[in-house]
Design a protein around this motif. Structure first.
Motif, PDB file in Angstrom:
ATOM      1  N   TYR A   1       0.626  -1.224  -0.046  1.00 27.03           N
ATOM      2  CA  TYR A   1      -0.027  -0.003  -0.040  1.00 27.03           C
ATOM      3  C   TYR A   1       0.816   1.239  -0.138  1.00 27.03           C
ATOM      4  CZ  TYR A   1      -4.169  -2.737   1.236  1.00 27.03           C
ATOM      5  OH  TYR A   1      -5.183  -3.530   1.029  1.00 27.03           O
TER       6      TYR A   1
ATOM      7  N   GLN B   1      -3.462  -2.162   6.500  1.00 26.47           N
ATOM      8  CA  GLN B   1      -4.775  -2.596   5.880  1.00 26.47           C
ATOM      9  C   GLN B   1      -5.418  -1.439   5.520  1.00 26.47           C
ATOM     10  OE1 GLN B   1      -6.869  -5.050   8.688  1.00 26.47           O
ATOM     11  NE2 GLN B   1      -6.010  -6.970   8.038  1.00 26.47           N
TER      12      GLN B   1
ATOM     13  N   GLN C   1      -6.509  -5.778  -2.220  1.00 27.40           N
ATOM     14  CA  GLN C   1      -4.857  -5.566  -1.763  1.00 27.40           C
ATOM     15  C   GLN C   1      -4.395  -4.390  -2.678  1.00 27.40           C
ATOM     16  OE1 GLN C   1      -3.097  -9.586  -2.510  1.00 27.40           O
ATOM     17  NE2 GLN C   1      -5.283 -10.416  -1.421  1.00 27.40           N
ATOM     18  N   SER C   2      -3.192  -4.000  -2.434  1.00 25.13           N
ATOM     19  CA  SER C   2      -2.510  -2.811  -2.922  1.00 25.13           C
ATOM     20  C   SER C   2      -2.379  -3.172  -4.419  1.00 25.13           C
ATOM     21  CB  SER C   2      -1.317  -2.423  -2.363  1.00 25.13           C
ATOM     22  OG  SER C   2      -0.521  -3.518  -2.470  1.00 25.13           O
TER      23      SER C   2
ATOM     24  N   GLN D   1      -4.452  -4.930  -6.514  1.00 29.43           N
ATOM     25  CA  GLN D   1      -5.895  -5.255  -7.064  1.00 29.43           C
ATOM     26  C   GLN D   1      -6.535  -4.189  -7.369  1.00 29.43           C
ATOM     27  OE1 GLN D   1      -7.250  -8.115  -3.757  1.00 29.43           O
ATOM     28  NE2 GLN D   1      -7.152  -9.889  -5.123  1.00 29.43           N
TER      29      GLN D   1
END
Ligand SMILES: Cc1cc2nc3c(=O)[nH]c(=O)nc-3n(C[C@H](O)[C@H](O)[C@H](O)COP(=O)(O)OP(=O)(O)OC[C@H]3O[C@@H](n4cnc5c(N)ncnc54)[C@H](O)[C@@H]3O)c2cc1C
Length: 330
Positions: free
Chosen positions: A23, A200, A206-207, A209
């Motif tokens: 992220y 999170q 997720q980062s 996706q």
């Protein structure tokens, strides 16, 4: 603003390849109405910004053979509102209409709304998303913060305006990545999450996706509605909102979902209110009882007790709006 690399991929596979497995290193840019502000204030400081607005497959609106309605994540709110398919989903149409700004509707996308970062003025001025421990929260001005699920460090409210309507309508979301050819479908009700720690974010993405499509099942006679309690008619976030969708036979509720927005770190499914409506006729007494049940577990922080009443009104009126019984005076 920190300097970043800019990428404008032309396919879904390319987007997935450009996203980093951590992220913060990369950020997705759709309409930019939320992201650009976060970049300017250096709330997010990515090394790369990935613009998804050049990917044609993310800008389609189509009816599928089974009667479902598939919406690309990069479809603008304007284009979505103008689509004849939306007429079957009044809760969604009403939520879009609530974003009462021509500029935001023309530029903002449905995917950007669903992935919109948290509504919290502390976060948006640079503080961590997760608040300090309750004791350190002190006398903070939390008038717009959560009234449900606010015991832990996540005290903000979910920023998504359309999320409650999409959950009530039973939408599925298509997620792509991390591998370019990897995709999955998740119910909208499972898309939002309350982060437990700083690694999170506010959705299960997720980062590496991204959200590619939103799929609404056929309305099949289901009634639905959204009601927002607002401080003004302008382009501001509601104080509290609710969306509901239900089926009835002979005026008796057979199936219902009620979801509140702007009251918790994720859209709040009001299970007790749904129980209060099931098997009951849609009348003023039942709706009042459901609205009471919806707020039974609410807990005010320092300055947001009024939100509990606003949430109650939103639930009551969303059901009446869906049933076309909202006369404005109830
Ligand atoms: C003055 C102003 C007032 C506003 N008022 C409102 C309001 O009243 N109500 C409201 O709901 N919103 C409001 N917004 C926020 C915003 O306009 C909307 O939420 C809009 O729908 C966001 O869409 P966007 O395409 O511009 O998102 P962006 O700003 O491009 O993106 C928003 C976030 O989602 C992520 N993202 C975008 N698309 C995807 C995707 N497909 N997959 C994964 N992540 C993605 C981005 O990385 C970013 O973190 C306001 C913004 C401004 C500037």
């Amino acid at each position: 603003m920190k300097r970043f690399e800019y990428a404008a991929p032309r396919s879904e596979a390319e987007i997935a390849q450009l996203l980093a497995p951590e992220y913060g290193k990369t950020e997705i840019l759709a309409g930019g109405t939320d992201l650009v502000e976060l970049l300017k204030k250096m709330v997010v400081t990515p090394d790369r910004v990935v613009n998804i607005m050049e990917v044609d497959s993310l800008k389609t609106l189509e009816s599928l053979p089974d009667g479902s309605f598939r919406i690309g994540a990069a479809v603008t709110l304007d284009d979505l509102a103008a689509s004849p398919y939306v007429d079957d989903y009044p809760a969604l149409a009403q939520a879009i209409a609530g974003i009462a700004s021509m500029q935001l509707q023309a530029q903002g996308t449905i995917g950007g709304d669903l992935c919109h970062r948290a509504q919290c003025w502390f976060f948006r001025r640079g503080e961590p998303l997760l608040a300090p421990h309750r004791d350190a929260w002190g006398e903070r001005d939390d008038r717009y913060h959560a009234i449900f699920d606010n015991e832990g460090p996540a005290k903000y409210v979910s920023g998504s305006r359309l999320g409650p309507a999409l959950i009530a309508l039973g939408a599925q979301l298509r997620i792509v990545g991390p591998k370019p050819d990897e995709s999955s479908l998740v119910p909208a009700s499972q898309f939002f999450r309350k982060p437990k720690h700083d690694r999170q974010r506010e959705t299960i993405l997720q980062s590496d996706q991204f959200l590619s499509h939103i799929i609404l099942p056929p309305a099949d006679g289901r009634l639905s509605g959204t009601y927002e309690v607002r401080s003004s008619a302008g382009p501001d976030y509601p104080l509290a909102a609710a969306s509901c969708a239900f089926r009835h036979s002979g005026g008796v509720v057979r199936e219902i979902t009620i979801v509140l927005g702007q009251v918790a770190p994720v859209p709040y499914v009001a299970l007790d209110a749904m129980d209060a409506m099931l098997g009951m006729p849609i009348d003023a007494t039942t709706v009042e009882r459901a609205a009471e049940a919806a707020i039974a577990n609410a807990r005010a922080l320092n300055q947001n007790a009024s939100k509990i009443q606003w949430a109650k009104v939103a639930v009551k009126r969303s059901i009446l709006v869906a049933a076309r019984l909202d006369t404005g005076g109830f």
